[in-house]
Design an enzyme around this catalytic site. Structure first.
Site, mmCIF file in Angstrom:
data_model
loop_
_atom_site.group_PDB
_atom_site.id
_atom_site.type_symbol
_atom_site.label_atom_id
_atom_site.label_comp_id
_atom_site.label_asym_id
_atom_site.label_seq_id
_atom_site.Cartn_x
_atom_site.Cartn_y
_atom_site.Cartn_z
ATOM 1 N N SER A 544 -11.004 5.288 -4.582
ATOM 2 C CA SER A 544 -11.386 4.545 -5.172
ATOM 3 C C SER A 544 -11.885 3.614 -4.120
ATOM 4 O O SER A 544 -12.557 3.693 -2.964
ATOM 5 C CB SER A 544 -11.349 4.308 -6.455
ATOM 6 O OG SER A 544 -12.365 2.971 -7.659
ATOM 7 N N HIS A 657 -13.773 10.140 -12.803
ATOM 8 C CA HIS A 657 -12.894 9.118 -11.933
ATOM 9 C C HIS A 657 -12.051 9.029 -11.960
ATOM 10 O O HIS A 657 -10.906 9.150 -11.261
ATOM 11 C CB HIS A 657 -13.616 7.659 -11.471
ATOM 12 C CG HIS A 657 -13.463 7.026 -10.812
ATOM 13 N ND1 HIS A 657 -13.793 6.669 -9.453
ATOM 14 C CD2 HIS A 657 -12.425 5.910 -11.081
ATOM 15 C CE1 HIS A 657 -13.665 5.765 -8.760
ATOM 16 N NE2 HIS A 657 -12.212 5.125 -9.103
#
Length: 702
Positions: A544, A657
């Site tokens: 991320s 994610h």
């Protein structure tokens, strides 16, 4: 003799989730989460154990039972039951009964048959008992699909591609998908059965319900502002159940967490962060339940943030803390994260310095308290504990007692490494916290391992996501895996991390790739200067924001022999408009939009510096990542391939994610194999594996 930790050992990890202590403080219900190795399904079951640890047993028979909640008299337990794997309804009746969704059940505390209370089409969540035990309030989604024919086509063995008409900015959410079609509202149902009553309605989402002590009011969170589809947040609302009168207590400038009533029903406590221009700090707040605009901040200058912001790879986001008032209303108990530890604090409800009630080098990722606030049930992780159940009294000096040891069998076989904390000076002379995990001694070194051996081990620099989060004293499988294969692991909390006060976490805003990068590299330099690691054998990895920073690092230095970037950001201009909330990143975090500030956004984009990258790069990305869309990884891969650099991309189908924390178990194991295999193939370690062994095992998912 111990053996080395391997990627497939992830299948054996078991975790405690959602510990709920009974009102009388004598028993604890908790969720035991584990992986079915044959089906690759996550299984969750509810267990009950006495607080002295002498009697424990499985309480529910389902494969996916979660969210246990004791009735006020402790004689019943409500919970949610859903299928363990993917279940598709065969017809309209099964669809309307929500057979594939979580439903509300109730079970006698002393055993007996469980009763199903709801059959909601989209399932239910967040169950809470009324004080008299007669009702349960819950949240559930309502609304019709945008394209009903396409959604129902599978019921008739047809495939009809959906056509979507979208007119609001915020329309998707990572891990869930499209969110614009249905709204979440509050319902209540009699424990004896019957039809549920819908309590709220409208084009907004309502959740986190909490009954007042007299049962006449329900506090909850909802965003009914004009900005709800562009800058989503939550306010605290109060519903008067008999009259259905609604009162908003907050002023639409905060993102409020779950509310908790004071014992006298006059005040509400909740956590809150800013709606706009996030500073990484969550405050503890109190408001008069009948007076809008009466919100008071209790934690103005307290460094720990009132949220569990600690990052590991065993659990995904857990929501805002559940708060508890002391019986006299003088204190509010909450989780708070500071300097790498998430602990339990008691904050004076009139203001003052919070006191740590649960201390130590650990992450308390779940807790509950009994009616009299004498005991706490705690879900705790530390560097050698993925997640177990503990109990502690609230009296000063109370000792924490461990009730479960779910991974004892695995950890009798493998040796874990203990992190060592250190501090160093970052940019502008700031004091920064970091850790190093030294590699585990290898029980059976390869015959070639001694050849050319360095006194100092190779090291992997790990960079956390967020950036407003923190590394800490929690179990991190990936770090232990790297250590078991001969790598030291260096990880730090640079500016932008939470747990060090508001100014520290806010310092990263508008400066990605600036002083945060200086802090990170200063931590690596400190580890080298202290003689802990070999400066010639360094790797870097992150996910991320950590993936952004990995890309940024290899575009600004050639110190690393290999890099792994995961769910990354590579282009701060092109991510705009492609993810679920990316406009918040570019506007609030980087103070720019592509049509006005393209030069600025590209100046801080790793893709701009791709020609300078010579470090071999492994890109790991999920194709359903809506937070950092896969196009971000694809841009790096395409550019580096065209430039003739060494790069490999691994795509994980159907994953979000949160792949590393809650994704498909097989995909998680293969991900770990790729990470350790990439570093082994590029950075010599004293633990040598036969060439191709990791790749073959990873491809098989074994």
């Amino acid at each position: 003799m111990s053996r080395r930790l391997e990627p497939q050992d992830l299948y054996a990890i078991k975790l405690v989730e959602d510990p709920q202590i009974a009102p009388d403080g004598e028993r604890i219900a908790y969720v035991k989460a584990e992986i079915d190795r044959q089906t690759y399904d996550y299984h969750r079951s509810i267990w009950v154990i006495t607080v002295d640890g002498t009697q424990g047993r499985r309480y529910t028979a389902g494969d996916n039972d979660t969210t246990p909640r004791w009735s006020p008299d402790g004689r019943s337990l409500a919970f949610l039951r859903a299928p363990a794997g993917e279940v598709k309804p065969k017809n309209e009746d099964e669809r309307d009964r929500g057979i594939a969704k979580a439903q509300l059940w109730v079970l006698p505390a002393d055993g007996g048959e469980a009763r199903q209370l709801t059959r909601a089409r989209e399932g239910v969540g967040e169950p809470e008992w009324s004080p008299d035990g007669a009702f349960i309030v819950y949240s559930a989604e309502v609304g019709e699909p945008d394209d009903p024919e396409a959604e129902d086509a599978s019921l008739h063995d047809r495939r009809v591609p959906a056509v979507r008409t979208i007119d609001r900015l915020w329309n998707r959410f990572d891990g869930k998908g499209w969110i614009y079609e249905r709204r979440s509202h509050l319902f209540r149902i009699a424990v004896g059965g019957g039809e549920p009553e819908q309590l709220t309605d409208g084009d907004w989402d309502d959740g986190s319900p909490a009954f007042s002590p007299d049962g006449r009011q329900i506090a909850f969170t909802s965003d009914r502002s004009e900005e709800r589809w562009s800058w989503p947040a939550n306010d605290i609302w109060v519903l008067d159940v008999p009259t259905k009168r609604l009162t908003r207590l907050t002023d639409e400038t905060v993102y409020a967490g779950s509310p908790a009533w004071s014992p006298d029903g006059r005040r509400l406590a909740f956590t809150a962060s800013p709606r706009r221009h996030e500073d990484g700090y969550t405050d503890l707040m109190v408001a008069q339940a009948d007076r809008p605009g009466s919100v008071r901040r209790l934690t103005e200058n307290f460094s720990p943030t009132f949220a569990d912001t600690c990052i590991d790879d065993q659990r995904a986001f857990h929501g805002s803390p559940h708060l508890y008032w002391s019986p006299d209303g003088a204190r509010v108990y909450s989780q708070a994260a500071g300097r790498g530890a998430t602990l339990i604090y008691a904050a004076p409800s009139g203001g003052g310095i919070p006191r740590a009630v649960v201390e130590g080098q650990c992450r308390v990722y779940g807790f509950s308290m009994d009616r009299e606030r004498r005991r706490m049930a705690l879900a705790i992780s530390d560097p050698s504990t993925p997640g177990d159940l503990f109990v502690q009294g609230t009296a000063e000096g109370g000792q924490t007692a461990r009730l479960t040891d779910l991974n004892d069998e695995l950890f009798r076989q493998v040796e874990l490494a203990r992190p060592e904390e250190f501090s160093f000076t970052g940019a502008e002379g700031w004091d920064i916290q970091g850790w190093i995990i030294q590699p585990s001694p290898h029980p059976n070194p390869h015959p070639q391992a001694g050849e050319g051996k360095s006194e100092r081990p190779p090291a992997i620099l790990e960079i956390h996501g967020g950036p407003m989060a923190m590394y800490g004293w929690s179990f991190f499988f990936e770090f232990q895996l790297l250590a078991s294969h001969g790598y030291a692991v260096v990880y730090t909390n640079p500016r932008g991390s939470t747990g060090y006060g508001r100014d520290f976490s806010a310092a990263v805003s508008h400066d990605w790739g600036g002083k945060d990068f200086e802090d990170i590299m200063a931590g690596l330099d400190a580890a080298v200067a202290r003689g802990w690691i070999d400066p010639q054998r360094l790797g870097v990895a992150g996910g991320s924001y950590g993936g952004y920073m990995t890309n940024w690092a290899i575009g600004h230095t050639d110190r690393f022999k290999a890099a792994v970037t995961m769910r990354c950001v590579s282009n701060l201009a092109s991510i705009f408009g492609t993810g679920d909330l990316d406009w918040i990143l570019t506007i609030d975090m980087m103070d720019g939009v592509p049509w006005k500030n393209l030069d600025w956004l590209m100046d801080r984009s790793p893709i701009t510096y791709v020609e300078k990258i010579t470090t071999p790069l492994l890109i790991l990305h999920s194709d359903r990542d809506l937070r950092c869309p896969i196009s971000e990884g694809e841009q790096m891969f395409t550019a580096l391939k065209l430039l003739g650099r060494e790069v490999r991309m691994v795509r994980f189908e159907g994953q979000s994610h949160d792949l590393s924390r809650s994704g498909h178990p097989r995909s998680r194991v293969i991900r770990l194999r790729h990470i350790v295999g990439w570093f082994i193939s590029h950075i010599r370690t004293e633990v040598i594996r036969p060439k191709g062994e990791l790749a073959r095992a990873g491809a098989a998912g074994e």
